[in-house]
Design an enzyme around this catalytic site. Structure first.
Site, PDB file in Angstrom:
ATOM      1  N   ASP A  43      -7.259  -1.634   3.523  1.00  0.00           N
ATOM      2  CA  ASP A  43      -6.343  -2.714   3.170  1.00  0.00           C
ATOM      3  C   ASP A  43      -6.751  -4.049   3.791  1.00  0.00           C
ATOM      4  O   ASP A  43      -6.184  -5.088   3.447  1.00  0.00           O
ATOM      5  CB  ASP A  43      -4.914  -2.385   3.644  1.00  0.00           C
ATOM      6  CG  ASP A  43      -4.378  -1.111   3.020  1.00  0.00           C
ATOM      7  OD1 ASP A  43      -4.587  -0.927   1.812  1.00  0.00           O
ATOM      8  OD2 ASP A  43      -3.758  -0.305   3.737  1.00  0.00           O
ATOM      9  N   ASP A  75       0.850  -1.188   0.000  1.00  0.00           N
ATOM     10  CA  ASP A  75       0.000   0.000   0.000  1.00  0.00           C
ATOM     11  C   ASP A  75       0.889   1.242   0.000  1.00  0.00           C
ATOM     12  O   ASP A  75       2.019   1.199   0.489  1.00  0.00           O
ATOM     13  CB  ASP A  75      -0.902  -0.017   1.233  1.00  0.00           C
ATOM     14  CG  ASP A  75      -1.672   1.274   1.395  1.00  0.00           C
ATOM     15  OD1 ASP A  75      -2.351   1.674   0.444  1.00  0.00           O
ATOM     16  OD2 ASP A  75      -1.571   1.893   2.472  1.00  0.00           O
ATOM     17  N   ASP A 103      -1.745  -0.457   6.050  1.00  0.00           N
ATOM     18  CA  ASP A 103      -2.006   0.051   7.405  1.00  0.00           C
ATOM     19  C   ASP A 103      -3.417   0.551   7.592  1.00  0.00           C
ATOM     20  O   ASP A 103      -3.796   0.935   8.694  1.00  0.00           O
ATOM     21  CB  ASP A 103      -1.026   1.172   7.747  1.00  0.00           C
ATOM     22  CG  ASP A 103      -1.379   2.472   7.045  1.00  0.00           C
ATOM     23  OD1 ASP A 103      -1.842   2.406   5.884  1.00  0.00           O
ATOM     24  OD2 ASP A 103      -1.200   3.546   7.636  1.00  0.00           O
TER      25      ASP A 103
END
Length: 603
Positions: free
Chosen positions: A501, A308, A497
């Site tokens: 996600d 990410d 985080d």
């Protein structure tokens, strides 16, 4: 955890009594330790065998304990039961905690929402919202379900949904997701989904589905147990029956028992969980929390990493990255004027600009227009700060386009209606990212960036990081789908985080959460969590897991080799019960010492 702990206490006290010459009390405590430890896995192992025809390491351990007791080695049986029960208890506890993260997703939906009915605002339960209703969303409120803006302008904090730290400017006709926070003006939003069936509930469903699928992935010891258990039992029966038909039944039944004990995977049952527990403990010393033995085993095989962007590759703290002054102004003046008025704003971009000009004077007559910008009077001069869609960039148009192509979000500054300059703000990469990516590549791990941010920004930062494969403007379900596709081709880890996600983390071969700043949903959905945010932990964790996997494989090979060697010797009568147990004892010591090498962590 209590039964394994009490089992270990009984075992240790029994060993102490045995060494002191008190044989009878020691035997009693060994039986107590054995029964307490075995109770945590033996009933389930037998139940799975009877009801599901499922063979696993638990059944192997049960056979080992029974064989040890038959031979009179109750202390050894108690040690096996304790070691296996404590390893399983730790893993079960981690799996139970994983379900708790789903509650964090649903916390993003407010309990109530305000709807407009016949021109009157009415407060209703969010779960009772239906598609087609008109919601009134005030500044600071979360949007209760997905919808389309019908009136009003504002900026939305969608960081919990998309992971993007810079707010999104919205206007009539724009779609807005459930869970987003309205930062500025009042919005009227027409709902396009019910309160119980929107993008957030979809996230919960995706996480639950991914966790259920991952739960079916057997550990390596269980995979070995599938053919080994029936093979050993069939062989023992054949030895006893055929031998009895051809010779002395007592001799051959005894040899069948020896075969059963010889094939008991004592070393295997101890070595795998012991190595895993040692390695997991060592990983925690350098900031990597691995939640289960199965996750550790999978971590060693990772060959692809999906990352990410916001909060993982970047600091999640937008900062001023560029200032272009216009004629008759310099860089310091542009920052000072902009910071003076932005000090009065709560917009994240404003916070970045204010931080870049901490000594700016105070502004008066502040006026903020949602979705456009902010104005005020600074030392008698009228200052306006806003987006290029509100203020004409004029001679700085090319500079603004260049800065935006580099992934910066631009604002323009005017002083007394004269263009003063342009300021670029960007969520910068963490400084260790290029080094971490280079190290991963050197270890034959591919790296892909997955982000909900726009393609322009994503590619600009990916180029600095050294990442070639970039997937941008993704929704949470898109990330989950891409990670599932990666995982179907090669073992893939996903690191993120944010709540957005969570589905991808749960569906990856191994999900890794940034524990220091990550959301509860991300941490609980993942298999591995970092207590810090230094991405150089990724290659270090992978190398540690690979080393642990090599030690596990060594112990498995040794354990199986002992079984293969002992069985023909037991069948032929070359080795008796005592000799077989002695070999197993020596083998257990060897694999334990080898497994403990996994406790050493290389920094």
């Amino acid at each position: 955890m209590l039964l394994p702990i009490f089992s270990g206490v009984a075992l240790c006290v029994g060993l102490a009594l045995g060494w002191s010459g008190l044989a009878t009390p020691a035997t009693v405590l060994f039986w107590v330790g054995l029964l307490l430890g075995a109770y945590t896995f033996a009933p389930d192992a037998i139940r799975n065998l009877v009801t599901k025809r499922k063979l696993g390491i638990g059944l192997l351990m049960t056979i080992s304990a029974v064989g040890a007791v038959i031979l009179g080695y109750v202390g050894e049986a108690a040690a096996l039961a304790f070691l296996y029960s404590i390893a399983e208890a730790l893993e079960d506890k981690a799996m139970d905690r994983a379900q708790g993260g789903l509650r964090a997703l649903l916390k993003l939906v407010p309990q109530t929402a305000t709807v407009l009915r016949d021109g009157t605002s009415v407060e209703v339960a969010a779960k009772d919202l239906a598609a087609g209703e008109l919601m009134l969303v005030r500044p600071g409120e979360r949007i209760a379900t997905d919808g389309i803006i019908r009136s009003g302008r504002s900026s939305l904090d969608t960081s919990a949904i998309t992971g993007e730290s810079i707010p999104e400017e919205v206007a009539p006709g724009d779609e807005v997701p459930a869970g987003a926070i309205n930062s500025a003006g009042v919005l009227e939003v027409q709902t396009t989904a019910a309160g119980t069936d929107n993008s957030l509930t979809t996230l919960v469903d995706l996480v639950e589905q991914a966790q259920a699928e991952k739960g079916d992935r057997a550990r390596i010891a269980d995979r070995i147990a599938q053919p080994l258990v029936p093979g050993v039992m069939i062989l023992a029966v054949l030895v006893g029956v055929i031998g009895s038909l051809l010779g002395d039944p007592e001799t051959w039944i005894t040899r069948a028992l020896v075969v059963l004990v010889a094939a008991s995977p004592c070393a295997l049952a101890i070595s795998v969980p012991l190595t895993v527990v040692a390695a997991i403990g060592a990983a925690s010393q350098f900031g990597v929390v691995i939640k289960s033995g199965a996750a550790f085993e999978r971590l060693g095989g990772i060959r692809h990493l999906a990352v990410d962007k916001t909060g993982t590759l970047t600091r999640n703290q937008p900062e001023v990255t560029g200032v272009v002054p216009a004629d008759r102004f310099d860089r310091a003046q542009v920052l000072t004027f902009a910071a003076a008025v932005e000090q009065q704003s709560t917009h994240p971009l404003a916070a970045a600009i204010a931080a870049a000009g901490p000594e700016a004077p105070a502004a008066q007559d502040i006026s903020e227009e949602a979705g456009h910008g902010i104005s005020g009077t600074v030392e008698g001069r009228r200052v306006l700060v806003g987006s290029p869609r509100w203020i004409d960039a004029g001679p700085l148009k090319a500079d603004v386009e260049r800065m935006e192509s580099e992934g910066q979000t631009c604002v323009l500054v005017t002083v007394d209606d004269a263009l003063a300059g342009a300021i670029g703000v960007r969520d910068e990469l963490r400084p260790e990212v290029p080094e971490a990516v280079q190290t991963l590549r050197a270890n034959d791990v591919e790296v892909s960036m997955l982000t909900g941010d726009n393609t322009r920004t994503a590619r600009a930062l990916a180029e600095i990081a050294g990442i070639d494969d970039v997937r941008a403007e993704l929704r949470p379900e898109d990330k989950a789908s891409i990670v599932a596709e990666f995982s179907s081709k090669t073992p893939t880890a996903m690191i993120g985080d944010g709540i957005n996600d969570a589905p991808a983390l749960a569906g990856a071969t191994v999900g890794i959460a940034m524990g220091a700043t990550g959301s509860d949903a991300a941490i609980e959905s993942a298999d591995v969590a970092f207590t810090g945010h230094d991405l150089r932990l990724i290659p270090q964790a992978l190398q540690h897991a690979r080393r642990g996997s090599r030690i596990i494989n060594q112990n498995i090979v040794l354990s199986l080799a002992i079984i293969i060697v002992l069985m023909p010797l037991a069948i032929s009568g070359v080795l008796g019960l005592a000799a077989v147990v002695l070999v197993h004892e020596v083998a257990e010591v060897i694999v334990i010492l080898n497994g403990l090498r996994a406790a050493r962590a290389k920094r």
